[in-house]
Motif scaffolding. Structure first.
Motif, PDB file in Angstrom:
ATOM      1  N   HIS A 152       0.755  -1.169   0.084  1.00 63.25           N
ATOM      2  CA  HIS A 152      -0.199   0.219   0.006  1.00 63.25           C
ATOM      3  C   HIS A 152       0.757   1.316   0.105  1.00 63.25           C
ATOM      4  O   HIS A 152       1.983   1.141   0.464  1.00 63.25           O
ATOM      5  N   ASP A 224       5.774   1.976   6.992  1.00 60.59           N
ATOM      6  CA  ASP A 224       4.536   1.417   6.662  1.00 60.59           C
ATOM      7  C   ASP A 224       4.086   2.451   5.774  1.00 60.59           C
ATOM      8  O   ASP A 224       3.285   3.434   6.100  1.00 60.59           O
ATOM      9  N   ASN A 225       4.128   2.421   4.418  1.00 60.25           N
ATOM     10  CA  ASN A 225       4.475   1.088   3.698  1.00 60.25           C
ATOM     11  C   ASN A 225       5.503   1.141   2.556  1.00 60.25           C
ATOM     12  O   ASN A 225       5.547   0.442   1.572  1.00 60.25           O
ATOM     13  N   GLU A 257      -5.330   1.937   2.075  1.00 57.77           N
ATOM     14  CA  GLU A 257      -5.169   0.740   2.854  1.00 57.77           C
ATOM     15  C   GLU A 257      -5.722   0.939   4.373  1.00 57.77           C
ATOM     16  O   GLU A 257      -6.182   0.300   5.083  1.00 57.77           O
ATOM     17  N   GLU A 258      -4.882   2.443   4.719  1.00 58.46           N
ATOM     18  CA  GLU A 258      -5.119   2.565   6.221  1.00 58.46           C
ATOM     19  C   GLU A 258      -6.428   2.861   6.666  1.00 58.46           C
ATOM     20  O   GLU A 258      -6.820   3.285   7.793  1.00 58.46           O
ATOM     21  N   GLU A 285       4.264  -5.908   4.306  1.00 59.87           N
ATOM     22  CA  GLU A 285       3.796  -5.007   5.410  1.00 59.87           C
ATOM     23  C   GLU A 285       4.843  -4.862   6.369  1.00 59.87           C
ATOM     24  O   GLU A 285       5.493  -5.548   6.966  1.00 59.87           O
TER      25      GLU A 285
HETATM   26 ZN   LIG Z   1       0.622  -0.994   6.585  1.00 57.86          ZN
END
Ligand SMILES: [Zn+2]
Length: 399
Positions: A152, A224-225, A257-258, A285
């Motif tokens: 992501h 991340d990420n 994604e988050e 991840e």
């Molecule tokens: Zn992540």
């Protein structure tokens, strides 16, 4: 004999740690925080496109979709429903009936949110445009497998709920929130006024905690990420130079994604049924620091939300780890909610590779300290090389 060496492109290994670190630096340092749907998330996609072009990959599909920019809606809207229900309950019998339904709906929606399912109410917030970037690298020989790699592009906020003293109790906290909403629904039916007051107070406190958790700034997201994006770019370069024989590889750089795994849900909506029912999915991840592990069991973010990778993927990764013991990759259970949750709940295959720091947690998770200075090039390199080894294992076995 002609020495072709001088004419060859400079021999930079795309999987080398320093090469991968340059991608992380471009994303996390030059571009910085990349909230879902914001301009900087789009700039990250522009960078990824450019990097792919430099590798020689020019067929890149953008798949746009709408998204809110923060996770707050996913936990906030169920609480708003449930609290409205508690207030309606004061207006007599019909109000109590409506209140019970709203309380139950709140509990159900919170459970969906912490389990990685799609959010029916995700349109309440301001909508922005995010996108997935999709690359397909076909095999040279007869097609036998599809493997989808996921990374992501967006980043989360600095969250107090992820501080080292609090993150371990996240599933318990979320389970309590679900319980509080369900209890609100039950209290409407059974009609205890003092109980309703206690539950209402508890819900207001819960909502307050969720709002407070939204105060943090968005983070650089080096680990991340951006770490995962770098691995996909490195693997993409290696595969473009030397494609697999029987395995088509998809590189999918997911957006948003988050905020509720929006990118992977959008991917499955469009391609899943037709092209991904049998595909393997490998999710990267926070692989930029520490040891490398594959997750054998995920808790999700409540005690009612656990999930696991499919056994075929676990076996493939285990065989690869066994044959490449120098990487020191191991399997582990984790408190985590990631893109594999969306995959598994929708009946797809999937497994995650995760970096684990000395304390056993992903390094600097949803913390302001998730910056370029805390990335280890050797960790990036290990993740990228191991990811490629998984693909090669699969491909070799299907000769
Ligand atoms: Zn992540």
């Amino acid at each position: 004999m002609i020495d072709t060496h001088e004419n060859a492109a400079p021999a930079i290994d795309p999987l080398e740690g320093e090469s991968l670190l340059r991608h992380v630096s471009a994303l996390a340092y030059n571009i910085g925080p990349r909230p879902a749907g914001h301009d900087t998330e789009a700039r990250a996609r522009t960078y990824i496109r450019k990097a792919l072009n430099e590798i020689g990959i020019t067929e890149i599909k953008a798949q746009p979709f709408e998204t809110p920019d923060s996770w707050a809606y996913a936990l906030g809207t169920p609480f708003a429903l449930s609290l409205t229900g508690m207030l309606l309950g004061r207006l007599g019998k019909l109000g109590r009936f409506a209140g019970a339904i709203l309380g139950a709906a709140g509990a159900y929606l919170t459970w969906r949110a912490v389990s990685g399912l799609r959010q029916p109410l995700d349109r309440v917030g301001t909508q922005r445009t995010s996108a997935n970037l999709i690359v397909r690298i076909p095999p040279t020989g007869r097609y036998r497998n599809t493997m989808v790699l996921l990374a992501h592009t967006d980043t989360n906020r600095h969250r107090e709920s992820f501080s080292s003293s609090r993150k371990a109790s996240l599933p318990t906290t979320a389970t309590a929130l679900i319980g509080l909403q369900a209890a609100g629904a039950v209290a409407q039916v059974t009609g205890g006024n003092w109980l309703s007051n206690v539950i209402t107070a508890g819900q207001i406190a819960g909502l307050g905690a969720i709002v407070a958790d939204e105060k943090g700034n968005f983070v650089d997201g080096a680990n991340d990420n951006a770490s995962a994006v770098a691995c996909l770019l490195g693997i993409g370069a290696a595969l473009h130079a030397q494609p697999l024989q029987h395995t088509e590889v998809w590189l999918v750089f997911t957006g948003a994604e988050e905020v509720g795994l929006k990118g992977v849900h959008a991917l499955l909506d469009e391609y899943g049924e037709q092209q991904m029912r049998r595909a393997g999915f490998l999710n990267f991840e926070m692989v930029g620091r520490g040891n490398l592990a594959y997750v054998t069991h995920h808790s999700g973010f409540s005690h009612l939300s656990d999930y696991a990778p499919d056994s075929e993927s676990v076996a493939l990764v285990e065989r690869t780890a066994h044959a490449n013991r120098r990487f020191g990759v191991f399997g582990t259970k984790m408190m985590m909610l990631d893109q594999v949750a969306a995959l598994r709940r929708r009946g797809y295959r999937g497994i995650s590779l995760v970096g684990l720091d000395v304390d056993g947690w992903p390094a600097n998770w949803h913390s302001a300290t998730d910056a370029i200075g805390n990335i280890q090039p050797e960790a990036l390199e290990r993740a990228a090389r191991f990811g490629l080894a998984i693909l090669q294992t699969l491909d070799t076995e299907s000769h």
